[in-house]
Design a protein around this motif. Sequence first.
Motif, PDB file in Angstrom:
ATOM      1  N   LEU A 465      52.976  34.865  77.793  1.00  0.00           N
ATOM      2  CA  LEU A 465      52.954  35.151  76.362  1.00  0.00           C
ATOM      3  C   LEU A 465      52.910  36.642  76.061  1.00  0.00           C
ATOM      4  CD1 LEU A 465      50.536  32.347  75.100  1.00  0.00           C
ATOM      5  CD2 LEU A 465      53.024  32.322  75.245  1.00  0.00           C
ATOM      6  N   GLU A 466      52.032  37.359  76.737  1.00  0.00           N
ATOM      7  CA  GLU A 466      51.915  38.795  76.459  1.00  0.00           C
ATOM      8  C   GLU A 466      53.196  39.526  76.834  1.00  0.00           C
ATOM      9  OE1 GLU A 466      49.023  42.588  77.632  1.00  0.00           O
ATOM     10  OE2 GLU A 466      48.447  40.543  78.174  1.00  0.00           O
ATOM     11  N   ALA A 467      53.727  39.206  78.026  1.00  0.00           N
ATOM     12  CA  ALA A 467      54.971  39.851  78.453  1.00  0.00           C
ATOM     13  C   ALA A 467      56.124  39.484  77.530  1.00  0.00           C
ATOM     14  CB  ALA A 467      55.299  39.450  79.887  1.00  0.00           C
ATOM     15  N   GLY A 468      56.145  38.227  77.075  1.00  0.00           N
ATOM     16  CA  GLY A 468      57.208  37.796  76.181  1.00  0.00           C
ATOM     17  C   GLY A 468      57.192  38.539  74.862  1.00  0.00           C
ATOM     18  N   MET A 469      55.986  38.695  74.257  1.00  0.00           N
ATOM     19  CA  MET A 469      55.884  39.414  72.985  1.00  0.00           C
ATOM     20  C   MET A 469      56.261  40.878  73.167  1.00  0.00           C
ATOM     21  SD  MET A 469      55.281  37.452  70.445  1.00  0.00           S
ATOM     22  CE  MET A 469      54.859  38.685  69.223  1.00  0.00           C
ATOM     23  N   GLU A 470      55.800  41.486  74.266  1.00  0.00           N
ATOM     24  CA  GLU A 470      56.152  42.881  74.520  1.00  0.00           C
ATOM     25  C   GLU A 470      57.661  43.046  74.672  1.00  0.00           C
ATOM     26  OE1 GLU A 470      53.966  44.072  77.944  1.00  0.00           O
ATOM     27  OE2 GLU A 470      52.042  44.248  76.893  1.00  0.00           O
ATOM     28  N   MET A 471      58.304  42.063  75.317  1.00  0.00           N
ATOM     29  CA  MET A 471      59.739  42.143  75.539  1.00  0.00           C
ATOM     30  C   MET A 471      60.502  42.031  74.222  1.00  0.00           C
ATOM     31  SD  MET A 471      61.911  40.022  78.403  1.00  0.00           S
ATOM     32  CE  MET A 471      61.062  40.834  79.769  1.00  0.00           C
ATOM     33  N   ILE A 472      60.097  41.099  73.372  1.00  0.00           N
ATOM     34  CA  ILE A 472      60.782  40.950  72.083  1.00  0.00           C
ATOM     35  C   ILE A 472      60.543  42.170  71.203  1.00  0.00           C
ATOM     36  CG2 ILE A 472      60.991  39.562  69.990  1.00  0.00           C
ATOM     37  CD1 ILE A 472      60.145  37.141  71.613  1.00  0.00           C
ATOM     38  N   GLN A 473      59.315  42.675  71.205  1.00  0.00           N
ATOM     39  CA  GLN A 473      59.020  43.861  70.391  1.00  0.00           C
ATOM     40  C   GLN A 473      59.840  45.050  70.870  1.00  0.00           C
ATOM     41  OE1 GLN A 473      56.737  44.205  67.505  1.00  0.00           O
ATOM     42  NE2 GLN A 473      58.290  45.831  67.483  1.00  0.00           N
ATOM     43  N   ALA A 474      60.001  45.179  72.179  1.00  0.00           N
ATOM     44  CA  ALA A 474      60.827  46.267  72.714  1.00  0.00           C
ATOM     45  C   ALA A 474      62.280  46.098  72.281  1.00  0.00           C
ATOM     46  CB  ALA A 474      60.717  46.307  74.238  1.00  0.00           C
ATOM     47  N   ALA A 475      62.758  44.849  72.259  1.00  0.00           N
ATOM     48  CA  ALA A 475      64.127  44.594  71.803  1.00  0.00           C
ATOM     49  C   ALA A 475      64.288  44.983  70.336  1.00  0.00           C
ATOM     50  CB  ALA A 475      64.489  43.125  72.007  1.00  0.00           C
ATOM     51  N   VAL A 476      63.280  44.668  69.530  1.00  0.00           N
ATOM     52  CA  VAL A 476      63.325  45.045  68.114  1.00  0.00           C
ATOM     53  C   VAL A 476      63.312  46.566  67.969  1.00  0.00           C
ATOM     54  CG1 VAL A 476      62.051  44.995  65.936  1.00  0.00           C
ATOM     55  CG2 VAL A 476      62.308  42.905  67.275  1.00  0.00           C
ATOM     56  N   ASP A 477      62.511  47.248  68.784  1.00  0.00           N
ATOM     57  CA  ASP A 477      62.470  48.711  68.720  1.00  0.00           C
ATOM     58  C   ASP A 477      63.836  49.309  69.041  1.00  0.00           C
ATOM     59  OD1 ASP A 477      59.795  48.562  68.101  1.00  0.00           O
ATOM     60  OD2 ASP A 477      59.099  48.959  70.149  1.00  0.00           O
ATOM     61  N   LEU A 478      64.557  48.673  69.961  1.00  0.00           N
ATOM     62  CA  LEU A 478      65.881  49.166  70.337  1.00  0.00           C
ATOM     63  C   LEU A 478      66.938  48.798  69.303  1.00  0.00           C
ATOM     64  CD1 LEU A 478      65.780  48.263  74.136  1.00  0.00           C
ATOM     65  CD2 LEU A 478      65.937  50.583  73.200  1.00  0.00           C
ATOM     66  N   ARG A 479      66.791  47.653  68.669  1.00  0.00           N
ATOM     67  CA  ARG A 479      67.750  47.183  67.655  1.00  0.00           C
ATOM     68  C   ARG A 479      67.002  46.796  66.375  1.00  0.00           C
ATOM     69  NH1 ARG A 479      72.470  44.806  70.061  1.00  0.00           N
ATOM     70  NH2 ARG A 479      73.277  46.315  71.561  1.00  0.00           N
ATOM     71  N   PRO A 480      66.401  47.779  65.688  1.00  0.00           N
ATOM     72  CA  PRO A 480      65.575  47.443  64.521  1.00  0.00           C
ATOM     73  C   PRO A 480      66.346  46.830  63.366  1.00  0.00           C
ATOM     74  CG  PRO A 480      65.935  49.814  64.681  1.00  0.00           C
ATOM     75  CD  PRO A 480      66.461  49.226  65.949  1.00  0.00           C
ATOM     76  N   ASN A 481      67.664  46.989  63.354  1.00  0.00           N
ATOM     77  CA  ASN A 481      68.471  46.445  62.260  1.00  0.00           C
ATOM     78  C   ASN A 481      69.249  45.202  62.658  1.00  0.00           C
ATOM     79  OD1 ASN A 481      67.700  48.505  60.422  1.00  0.00           O
ATOM     80  ND2 ASN A 481      69.170  49.897  61.379  1.00  0.00           N
ATOM     81  N   ASP A 482      68.904  44.611  63.787  1.00  0.00           N
ATOM     82  CA  ASP A 482      69.546  43.373  64.219  1.00  0.00           C
ATOM     83  C   ASP A 482      68.717  42.204  63.709  1.00  0.00           C
ATOM     84  OD1 ASP A 482      70.366  41.065  65.733  1.00  0.00           O
ATOM     85  OD2 ASP A 482      71.368  42.425  67.121  1.00  0.00           O
ATOM     86  N   GLY A 483      69.240  41.541  62.698  1.00  0.00           N
ATOM     87  CA  GLY A 483      68.488  40.467  62.059  1.00  0.00           C
ATOM     88  C   GLY A 483      68.132  39.333  62.992  1.00  0.00           C
ATOM     89  N   TYR A 484      68.984  39.048  63.968  1.00  0.00           N
ATOM     90  CA  TYR A 484      68.708  37.955  64.894  1.00  0.00           C
ATOM     91  C   TYR A 484      67.513  38.275  65.789  1.00  0.00           C
ATOM     92  CZ  TYR A 484      73.198  35.859  63.634  1.00  0.00           C
ATOM     93  OH  TYR A 484      74.245  35.274  62.951  1.00  0.00           O
ATOM     94  N   ILE A 485      67.437  39.505  66.276  1.00  0.00           N
ATOM     95  CA  ILE A 485      66.321  39.870  67.146  1.00  0.00           C
ATOM     96  C   ILE A 485      65.024  39.937  66.339  1.00  0.00           C
ATOM     97  CG2 ILE A 485      65.409  41.636  68.690  1.00  0.00           C
ATOM     98  CD1 ILE A 485      68.171  42.277  69.590  1.00  0.00           C
ATOM     99  N   VAL A 486      65.101  40.483  65.130  1.00  0.00           N
ATOM    100  CA  VAL A 486      63.911  40.512  64.275  1.00  0.00           C
ATOM    101  C   VAL A 486      63.458  39.086  63.961  1.00  0.00           C
ATOM    102  CG1 VAL A 486      62.983  41.249  62.040  1.00  0.00           C
ATOM    103  CG2 VAL A 486      64.517  42.769  63.317  1.00  0.00           C
ATOM    104  N   ASP A 487      64.417  38.179  63.753  1.00  0.00           N
ATOM    105  CA  ASP A 487      64.085  36.773  63.526  1.00  0.00           C
ATOM    106  C   ASP A 487      63.351  36.202  64.734  1.00  0.00           C
ATOM    107  OD1 ASP A 487      65.596  33.762  64.108  1.00  0.00           O
ATOM    108  OD2 ASP A 487      64.401  34.012  62.304  1.00  0.00           O
ATOM    109  N   SER A 488      63.794  36.552  65.937  1.00  0.00           N
ATOM    110  CA  SER A 488      63.120  36.055  67.134  1.00  0.00           C
ATOM    111  C   SER A 488      61.675  36.519  67.180  1.00  0.00           C
ATOM    112  CB  SER A 488      63.860  36.541  68.395  1.00  0.00           C
ATOM    113  OG  SER A 488      65.073  35.854  68.569  1.00  0.00           O
ATOM    114  N   LEU A 489      61.429  37.774  66.811  1.00  0.00           N
ATOM    115  CA  LEU A 489      60.054  38.280  66.799  1.00  0.00           C
ATOM    116  C   LEU A 489      59.215  37.511  65.781  1.00  0.00           C
ATOM    117  CD1 LEU A 489      57.920  40.308  67.725  1.00  0.00           C
ATOM    118  CD2 LEU A 489      58.793  41.894  65.985  1.00  0.00           C
ATOM    119  N   GLY A 490      59.778  37.323  64.583  1.00  0.00           N
ATOM    120  CA  GLY A 490      59.039  36.579  63.564  1.00  0.00           C
ATOM    121  C   GLY A 490      58.772  35.145  63.976  1.00  0.00           C
TER     122      GLY A 490
END
Length: 616
Positions: A465-490
Amino acid sequence: MATPGTGWIGSGSMTRAHAAPAQEDKSVEVNIRSFAAAFLAAQTADAQFDLASAITFYRKALEFDPTNERIRERLMVDLFMDGRFDEGIEIVRSLEADGAVDQLRDLALAVDAMRRGDYDKAVDHLDTASTNPIDRLLNTLIAAWADAGAGDGAKALASLESLEGPPWYPVFTQFHAAAIAEFMGDIAKARQIYQTAVTDKSTGSAAPDTFVRTVMALAALEARQGNMRAALDTLALGEEFSPGFAPITAMRQSIKNNDLPDLDVTDARQGAAAALFSLGSAVNRKGAEETVTLYLQLARALDPENAATLVTLGNLKETLGKREEAIAIYRQVPKDSPMRRISELQLGLALSDLGNHEEARAHLKALIEADPSDLRSYLAYGSVLSSDEDYEAMAETYEKAIAIVGAVPSRNDWNLFFQLGIAYERLKQWPRAEAALQRALQLYPNQPQVMNYLGYSWIDMNINLEAGMEMIQAAVDLRPNDGYIVDSLGWAYYRLGAYEEAVQELERAVELRPADPTINDHLGDAYWRVGRKIEAGFQWNRALIHEPTPELEAEIKAKLKDGLPPVEPSPSVPSANGEPKTTPRAPEPRAPATGSDDLPEKTEWRPLRGNAAHFG
């Protein structure tokens, strides 16, 4: 010329509505009994880029009001955009002076003069002192080629060398100056200018197509002069700048086989067409479709068989939802062009998008059989299999591609493993999926799409869980305007019961992708969980408006009727079979747009679904 995205006829009712959704070609059926009916029908067709219908209706409007210059101007624009140059130029000659269309009218007259070989007349039509930096550059480039065509290469080079403007001008002026010098037979001058151009990669990012073309022109020059080592070293610069670009690969092989490349530009008309293509590819982005189409079609009028122009125009037609037109254009790419295979790959994907799945699969499978070493074919074929939800065949296809890569895949092969991971995840074979996704990240660390997919899958299975959240958050940091990745974080927050955080991220995802039914559905669920039930219903209804899948539609309607059930206690162990319960959202494979000074942003052409084709 109006700035890209605002239309060529200025402001007001005649400007194209770029916000209209792209649709397949459909003639507008309307009973034309008045000027107003014809005009409204034409505007409707215009907004949908249904050029054939728009032309028909504008002509009908002129039957009611033959002296309406604004209608004639719009008809002229649509004729040029539809590739009907001869019909458009007839209207140009009858138009009175109008500042709203001065640039297009004069540009068309210059193109017409060059087609007839009247280079002095072409120069007379071009305003090389325009205050618009793009118009000034384009007019100067075409005028230089007209001067070269008239035999005055010194004047052509002087005009380019003295041109002042924004810092992105040199990537264009240097390529064309070198090409003109080579065209005029001054090899030493051409080499010197080409070498200066290819050493400045910073300006190349403003116009990647032109920079790569400069690299290839220099390599071809060196090869024709017998300097094979210098030619191959030059191509290495292009491969570093644009890995996997098919024409560079084809040129490298030709040079190794002592098959010397032809001169890139053999007459002034081709040079002027190259200028139009250079600017068209550079300003290509959402909202500039009209401007780009006009540039490309004018280039096509001068150089009808130019493969780069045809492929780019075909891609643009696909972006506008005109896939049948795109297919027709792809079929026109010369069979001996290095771009022919790219056009065939795009054609196969367009067939799939049209719903011709069997034909698309047969077409792409034949491409694989014709050249099993071309990995792009597997990516294109796998993309169609994914659309058909044939995940077994998809996995088999990517396994074959990976076998061809061999034991030492490169960074560029990451997407093969990513797509293989998706196939196995859909087949509920999670250990294989996880191994493939991990391998993709080994090849391309911090690749946001892979991080999004893997991180979300872990969370959905309640593992790492911790690694998964860190990975998604890192993806959002790299693509902050990608709605699909932000949706995954949410949605990951939602799955973990952190509903307030889920709302915050999903609201942002909806802002980025307002028309996506799944994201709207996710936000509705999150609203429900935080007690905002009226807003939840609103989001679910919005999701229904945006055409969800039948399965999602049924789920949403059930929620609108009964709401969500009470929250069950969070599981403390992974799911019994170690498989994800909810498919993670994969972002669009389009690279983020990048800009340079006041040059309009360039958005990478479709590495259409799964990076099937790469255009640099």
